[in-house]
Design a protein around this motif. Structure first.
Motif, short mmCIF file in Angstrom:
data_model
loop_
_atom_site.label_atom_id
_atom_site.label_comp_id
_atom_site.label_asym_id
_atom_site.label_seq_id
_atom_site.Cartn_x
_atom_site.Cartn_y
_atom_site.Cartn_z
N GLY A 77 -10.86 -9.91 4.93
CA GLY A 77 -10.61 -11.29 3.93
C GLY A 77 -11.63 -12.17 4.08
N SER A 78 -11.70 -13.09 3.04
CA SER A 78 -12.75 -14.13 3.07
C SER A 78 -12.40 -15.30 4.33
CB SER A 78 -12.92 -15.00 2.06
OG SER A 78 -12.81 -14.26 0.92
N PHE A 79 -11.19 -15.38 4.86
CA PHE A 79 -10.97 -16.41 5.86
C PHE A 79 -10.77 -15.72 7.30
CE2 PHE A 79 -8.72 -18.68 1.99
CZ PHE A 79 -9.81 -19.68 2.09
N ASP A 80 -10.93 -14.38 7.40
CA ASP A 80 -10.59 -13.81 8.58
C ASP A 80 -11.43 -14.27 9.79
OD1 ASP A 80 -8.91 -12.17 6.92
OD2 ASP A 80 -9.88 -10.21 7.56
N GLU A 81 -12.64 -14.52 9.38
CA GLU A 81 -13.40 -15.01 10.66
C GLU A 81 -13.24 -16.41 11.13
OE1 GLU A 81 -15.80 -13.53 12.67
OE2 GLU A 81 -15.03 -11.49 11.39
N GLU A 82 -12.76 -17.33 10.16
CA GLU A 82 -12.14 -18.63 10.41
C GLU A 82 -11.15 -18.53 11.17
OE1 GLU A 82 -11.02 -22.85 8.37
OE2 GLU A 82 -11.93 -21.37 7.15
N ILE A 83 -10.08 -17.43 10.72
CA ILE A 83 -8.81 -17.47 11.64
C ILE A 83 -8.93 -16.93 12.90
CG2 ILE A 83 -6.87 -15.53 11.65
CD1 ILE A 83 -6.79 -15.75 8.47
N LYS A 84 -9.86 -15.96 13.20
CA LYS A 84 -10.21 -15.63 14.47
C LYS A 84 -10.81 -16.68 15.39
CE LYS A 84 -10.75 -10.99 13.22
NZ LYS A 84 -11.95 -9.83 12.94
N ALA A 85 -11.66 -17.55 14.79
CA ALA A 85 -12.33 -18.76 15.42
C ALA A 85 -11.35 -19.77 15.71
CB ALA A 85 -13.42 -19.28 14.54
N LEU A 86 -10.25 -19.84 15.11
CA LEU A 86 -9.15 -21.00 15.45
C LEU A 86 -8.28 -20.25 16.30
CD1 LEU A 86 -8.41 -22.25 11.60
CD2 LEU A 86 -9.16 -23.51 13.84
N GLY A 87 -8.29 -19.15 16.57
CA GLY A 87 -7.35 -18.47 17.88
C GLY A 87 -6.18 -17.65 17.20
N GLY A 88 -6.39 -17.33 15.80
CA GLY A 88 -5.40 -16.39 15.01
C GLY A 88 -5.77 -14.96 15.44
N ARG A 89 -4.68 -13.86 15.52
CA ARG A 89 -4.90 -12.61 15.22
C ARG A 89 -4.43 -12.27 14.07
NH1 ARG A 89 -2.05 -12.91 21.17
NH2 ARG A 89 -0.25 -13.01 19.82
N ILE A 90 -5.35 -11.04 13.60
CA ILE A 90 -4.98 -10.30 12.58
C ILE A 90 -4.57 -8.86 12.55
CG2 ILE A 90 -6.04 -9.77 10.19
CD1 ILE A 90 -8.04 -11.95 10.51
N TYR A 91 -3.36 -8.60 11.94
CA TYR A 91 -2.78 -7.27 11.98
C TYR A 91 -2.77 -6.49 10.66
CZ TYR A 91 -1.25 -8.68 16.71
OH TYR A 91 -1.27 -9.31 18.03
N HIS A 92 -3.14 -5.15 10.44
CA HIS A 92 -3.15 -4.70 9.30
C HIS A 92 -2.18 -3.53 9.04
CE1 HIS A 92 -7.38 -6.11 8.52
NE2 HIS A 92 -7.41 -5.90 9.77
N CYS A 93 -1.11 -3.94 7.97
CA CYS A 93 -0.08 -3.07 7.61
C CYS A 93 -0.32 -2.35 6.48
CB CYS A 93 1.15 -3.83 7.85
SG CYS A 93 1.43 -4.56 5.99
N PRO A 94 0.15 -1.23 6.12
CA PRO A 94 -0.25 -0.55 4.96
C PRO A 94 0.48 -1.13 3.66
CG PRO A 94 1.84 0.57 6.15
CD PRO A 94 1.06 -0.54 6.90
N ARG A 95 -0.35 -1.03 2.65
CA ARG A 95 0.13 -1.57 1.37
C ARG A 95 1.24 -0.99 0.74
NH1 ARG A 95 -1.24 -0.33 -3.94
NH2 ARG A 95 -1.07 -1.97 -5.53
N TYR A 96 2.43 -1.85 0.42
CA TYR A 96 3.55 -0.83 -0.16
C TYR A 96 3.48 -0.35 -1.44
CZ TYR A 96 8.63 -0.44 -1.00
OH TYR A 96 9.84 0.03 -1.24
N VAL A 97 4.20 0.77 -1.43
CA VAL A 97 4.44 1.65 -2.72
C VAL A 97 5.48 2.32 -2.62
CG1 VAL A 97 1.76 1.88 -3.51
CG2 VAL A 97 2.76 3.43 -2.12
N ILE A 98 6.31 2.60 -3.56
CA ILE A 98 7.74 3.16 -3.56
C ILE A 98 7.71 4.43 -2.65
CG2 ILE A 98 9.58 4.15 -4.64
CD1 ILE A 98 9.18 1.05 -5.07
N LYS A 99 6.54 5.08 -2.94
CA LYS A 99 6.73 6.23 -2.16
C LYS A 99 6.59 6.47 -0.71
CE LYS A 99 2.07 7.50 -3.05
NZ LYS A 99 1.02 8.49 -3.96
#
Length: 375
Positions: A47-69
């Motif tokens: 994402g556009s803000f990912d690097e800034e998030i990490k610089a601020l001390g945040g962590r980013i986790y990736h979950c699967p995009r939801y579809v009914i199946k």
């Protein structure tokens, strides 16, 4: 507290959209020695803000995009994630509505405080809207707390009973850093030069993702009609999205290529707003758009569709018009609203509660009180 409490923010992807920009405005202004944000995003993309998030001390986790199946697999991911990380958090703050009843329910089972946050006042006009409403409906029975950007966004998502009767319902204003938007002739001249704007030209502007709800095609037709009244005009469209190429093609078909500037995603929106003479926003539906707050903070007059909540008018510079009116009638309205004297509206924005510093202080205090209750 020896270390900051952590809040898990749940979102689609941290790109430069309205909700995402609001979250980042808050993140930049909270006291990160007391409160930290981590993010679960529903994509493997950066994402556009990912690097800034990490610089601020945040962590980013990736979950699967939801579809009914993949319903079972989606729930399994959340159960596994929280079995490993729930002890890191005191609360889960959910901004993605379609699956909120799933991940907030699982979060409840791990003893976390759950917050649902409504950023939109969408109605039901397509099959996609119907599916969203069905998926998100049970959130009102799952979340322990309910945030919304406006009364209307709250009612559309949670129902009138929660908005009017639940002591855990709160309006969280889409606040901004007001200092960045004050009228500034130096910045205006710099951006006019960059975008090849002549000071004699009338500039209409719009900021928003390119999708059906934002209705940029209608705006292009409005601008086309405006040529009958003011040929010395330009239209600046800021943003990106699935309809970007479609809008670009429409501009070409109407022979407006030399008059319409499509900037794509920008990180200098506060400066580009200085080049506008008027902000036009014919959305089909909205919550309370932060871009309109930003436009008002820049001293701009704004013409919005009447589907946008009246709560957004905090300076008296906003007028509303029906989408049933023709592009010609919208163009005539624009002509009637110009010219005007652009004024500093910072204090009005602050007085209305849309300054990011006070909103961030409120949210920091809210989170800390949650932590104290859990001690």
């Amino acid at each position: 507290m020896d270390k900051p409490i952590r809040i898990l923010q749940v979102i689609g992807i941290m790109n430069r959209g309205g909700a995402e920009t609001m979250i980042m405005n808050l993140y930049r202004n909270i006291d990160i020695t007391k409160v930290q944000f981590d993010f679960v995003v529903h994509t493997n993309e950066v994402g556009s803000f990912d690097e800034e998030i990490k610089a601020l001390g945040g962590r980013i986790y990736h979950c699967p995009r939801y579809v009914i199946k993949n319903h079972i697999g989606y729930k399994k991911w959340w159960k596994k994630f929280l079995s490993e990380h729930s002890q890191d958090y005191i609360a889960v703050h959910g901004h993605i509505g379609s699956t909120a009843s799933i991940y907030l329910s699982i979060s409840n089972s791990y003893g976390l405080y759950t917050i649902a946050h409504s950023h939109s006042a969408s109605g039901i006009s397509t099959l996609k809207d119907v599916v969203y409403k069905l998926l998100s409906y049970n959130t009102r029975n799952v979340a322990k707390c309910f945030f919304a950007c406006s009364q209307l966004a709250g009612i559309k998502r949670y129902g009138r009973h929660i908005v009017h009767n639940n002591k855990n319902f709160f309006i969280l204003n889409n606040a901004i850093d007001t200092e960045k938007y004050i009228c500034n002739d130096y910045i205006k001249n710099k951006k006019d030069k960059e975008l090849c704007i002549d000071e004699s030209q009338t500039v209409l502007g719009h900021v928003g993702r390119f999708d059906n709800a934002k209705n940029q095609i209608f705006l292009v037709h409005i601008f086309n009609e405006l040529q009958n009244y003011n040929e010395n005009s330009k239209l600046i469209l800021v943003g990106n999205g699935k309809n970007f190429e479609f809008v670009k093609e429409k501009v070409k078909l109407l022979d407006l290529e030399n008059k319409v500037i499509m900037t794509g995603v920008r990180d200098d929106v506060n400066e580009i707003l200085q080049t506008f003479d008027m902000f036009v926003f014919p959305s089909i539906y909205e919550g309370l758009p932060v871009s309109v707050i930003e436009a008002q903070a820049s001293g701009l007059k704004c013409l919005l569709s009447d589907t946008v909540t009246k709560e957004v008018d905090i300076t008296g510079n906003v007028e509303f018009m029906s989408l049933e009116k023709s592009p010609k009638e919208w163009a005539e309205k624009i002509v009637s609203m110009l010219p005007y004297e652009r004024k500093n509206t910072q204090q009005k924005i602050i007085d209305a509660g849309y300054d990011i510093k006070s909103t961030a202080e409120w949210l920091t205090d809210f989170y800390i009180k949650l932590a104290e209750k859990n001690l």
